[in-house]
Scaffold this active site. Structure first.
Site, PDB file in Angstrom:
ATOM      1  N   ARG A  36      13.097  -0.729   0.932  1.00  0.00           N
ATOM      2  CA  ARG A  36      14.141   0.292   1.053  1.00  0.00           C
ATOM      3  C   ARG A  36      15.423  -0.344   1.565  1.00  0.00           C
ATOM      4  NH1 ARG A  36      11.676   2.709   5.323  1.00  0.00           N
ATOM      5  NH2 ARG A  36      10.031   1.173   5.106  1.00  0.00           N
ATOM      6  N   ARG A  41      19.590   8.095  10.385  1.00  0.00           N
ATOM      7  CA  ARG A  41      18.241   7.657  10.049  1.00  0.00           C
ATOM      8  C   ARG A  41      17.544   8.630   9.115  1.00  0.00           C
ATOM      9  NH1 ARG A  41      13.616   6.922  12.306  1.00  0.00           N
ATOM     10  NH2 ARG A  41      13.605   7.199  14.528  1.00  0.00           N
ATOM     11  N   VAL A  87       7.277   5.400   9.302  1.00  0.00           N
ATOM     12  CA  VAL A  87       8.111   4.346   8.738  1.00  0.00           C
ATOM     13  C   VAL A  87       9.495   4.960   8.567  1.00  0.00           C
ATOM     14  CG1 VAL A  87       6.303   3.053   7.590  1.00  0.00           C
ATOM     15  CG2 VAL A  87       7.319   4.979   6.447  1.00  0.00           C
ATOM     16  N   CYS A  88      10.523   4.178   8.620  1.00  0.00           N
ATOM     17  CA  CYS A  88      11.849   4.783   8.723  1.00  0.00           C
ATOM     18  C   CYS A  88      12.930   3.884   8.150  1.00  0.00           C
ATOM     19  CB  CYS A  88      12.236   4.981  10.185  1.00  0.00           C
ATOM     20  SG  CYS A  88      11.068   5.964  11.101  1.00  0.00           S
ATOM     21  N   THR A  89      14.114   4.453   7.986  1.00  0.00           N
ATOM     22  CA  THR A  89      15.327   3.676   7.754  1.00  0.00           C
ATOM     23  C   THR A  89      16.349   4.132   8.788  1.00  0.00           C
ATOM     24  OG1 THR A  89      14.868   3.641   5.382  1.00  0.00           O
ATOM     25  CG2 THR A  89      17.108   3.069   6.077  1.00  0.00           C
TER      26      THR A  89
END
Ligand code: NAG
Ligand code: NAG
Ligand code: NAG
Ligand code: NAG
Ligand code: NAG
Ligand code: NAG
Ligand code: NAG
Length: 390
Positions: free
Chosen positions: A328, A154, A137-139
């Site tokens: 987030r 990121r 999972v990421c931003t």
């Protein structure tokens, strides 16, 4: 490895509760250059020579990281043992090696080379490569400053809630992954073609830059028609979709421009849904591509006329609200809005990505890229308590 128990679930709910009670953290400032308890270390650079036969490209990386890789693969195997009474592992050791030959060149040969150098069975290297396609999972964000400079950054959050370590209050998989993070400079004719932040043993790409041309990151998109179905279909013989990490690698290695990259990322049939976050080298070139396995649902681009100077993606479609327990996006956007376009830089973006819960216990590394200078900087992260588990 202990399986999830009532106790773990209790702890998780306690964390969620504490997140609401504590509220969200104020946007961080002055975190860059990275230092202090949330910075766990720099990422080492390696050169991978694309002129070598694929099976020889990763030799140096694997030699250096072999014991960490063996530990990681063993951890994944131990977790997989919990499924279907260990039948999954039999499948991995018996079936996956055969499947490698059906993978496209050069990925099949690279994986075989990695297995040979590390001494890890080929099926387990394949499992390891599948793992990253599904458990991140990421931003990610792309932003443009007033001079038309494009920044792309990121946080990579990995682990997907497996193996909560009660003693250290960390995620076992996340911690085991941190030593495997490497920066790779891919060269042809001794010249850089692209650079990426990667995991030793993984041949796909999650974060990368073609200096002067484009930047690319991939985020997981959870969906009911999602990764699991596609991967099972693929294992059982229906192999028309491309692995996401292979497509991003192909784009970074061979795309001729932002537009070419955008077309490839939008039109190629995939194994699982995904978000591709792409940055270019000119004003307005930055987008989030929302993919199903078959088609593209949406391309969300920078747009000066609409005042959209950044696009930001976590793991939810941008036109929908994020899941309430995993928001987030709102805190990251709040900090981007506070930063303003006038003050966007590697430094201020690092601040945004250092603000909880954008930074959390799953966060493995933070990458910062700036296309015009060809910059790629990555930092291993830590999130000491108090910190949300995701
Ligand atoms: C990371 O790299 C920077 C710049 O090269 C250096 O100043 C710093 O000491 C390094 N930090 C660690 C923990 O290795
Ligand atoms: C907690 O961290 C310490 C030090 O890093 C390590 O030795 C120990 O094994 C960890 N605990 C568990 C349960 O993994
Ligand atoms: C790359 O550089 C090395 C050493 O600098 C040299 O030996 C080699 O011939 C070069 N290769 C190419 C393809 O230019
Ligand atoms: C990129 O193109 C070259 C030359 O056509 C090819 O050999 C290579 O396999 C391609 N890379 C990927 C990852 O598809
Ligand atoms: C942007 O990328 C394109 C395609 O690769 C290239 O032709 C162009 O020179 C680049 N522009 C700048 C300003 O670097
Ligand atoms: C940030 O700014 C954008 C554009 O003005 C706005 O749509 C969005 O609601 C803001 N988000 C937050 C969390 O402040
Ligand atoms: C701009 O960003 C820098 C570094 O993050 C920070 O020190 C400075 O206070 C910011 N300036 C404004 C006006 O927000």
């Amino acid at each position: 490895m202990k399986s999830t128990s009532v106790h773990d679930i209790f702890i998780i709910f306690l964390f969620i509760f504490s997140q609401f009670v504590r509220g969200l953290e104020d946007c961080r400032s002055g975190m860059y250059p990275p230092k202090g308890p949330t910075f766990k270390g720099n990422v080492t650079w390696y050169t991978v020579n694309l002129d070598l036969p694929p099976s020889e490209r990763w030799t140096q990386v694997i030699k250096d990281k072999n014991s960490e890789l063996i530990t990681m693969v063993q951890t994944i195997k131990d977790m997989a043992k919990g499924f279907f009474h260990g039948k999954l592992i039999d499948l991995v050791d018996e079936e996956l090696p055969l499947i490698v030959d059906t993978l496209p060149h050069p990925f099949n040969e690279e994986m075989k080379g990695i297995a040979a150098v590390s001494g890890i069975p080929l099926g387990e290297i394949t499992l390891f490569n599948i793992f990253y396609e599904v458990f991140t999972v990421c931003t990610s964000l792309v932003a443009e400053d007033f001079n038309g400079k494009i920044y792309h950054a990121r946080n990579l959050d990995f682990g997907l809630f497996m193996g909560w370590d009660r003693q250290n209050k960390t995620w076992t998989l996340t911690e085991k992954l941190k030593p495997l993070v490497v920066n790779v400079n891919f060269q042809r004719n001794n010249k850089t073609v692209f650079k990426s932040t990667n995991f030793a043993g993984y041949v796909g790409m999650l974060t990368g830059i073609r200096p002067g041309e484009l930047t690319l990151t991939m985020n997981e998109r959870f969906n009911f028609d999602g990764g699991y179905v596609g991967i099972l279909e693929w294992i059982f013989g229906q192999r028309d979709g491309m692995w996401m990490g292979f497509l991003t690698r192909k784009v970074l290695e061979n795309a001729t421009s932002y537009e070419d990259a955008k077309a490839q990322l939008s039109l190629t049939k995939l194994l699982a849904p995904a978000y591709f976050i792409l940055g270019g080298n000119r004003t307005g070139q930055g987008c989030v591509i929302t993919r199903t396995r078959i088609n593209t649902l949406d391309i969300w681009e920078l747009d000066k006329n609409l005042g959209r100077w950044y696009v930001l993606e976590t793991n939810y479609d941008h036109w929908e609200k994020p899941m309430i327990l995993d928001d987030r996006r709102t805190p990251a956007m709040k900090c981007m809005n506070q930063t303003t376009q006038a003050n966007i830089s590697l430094s201020s973006i690092y601040d945004v990505l250092s603000t909880k819960p954008v930074l959390n216990k799953l966060t493995t590394y933070t990458s910062l890229m700036e296309v015009s200078t060809g910059t790629l900087e990555s930092y291993i992260r830590d999130c000491p308590n108090p910190c949300t588990p995701w």
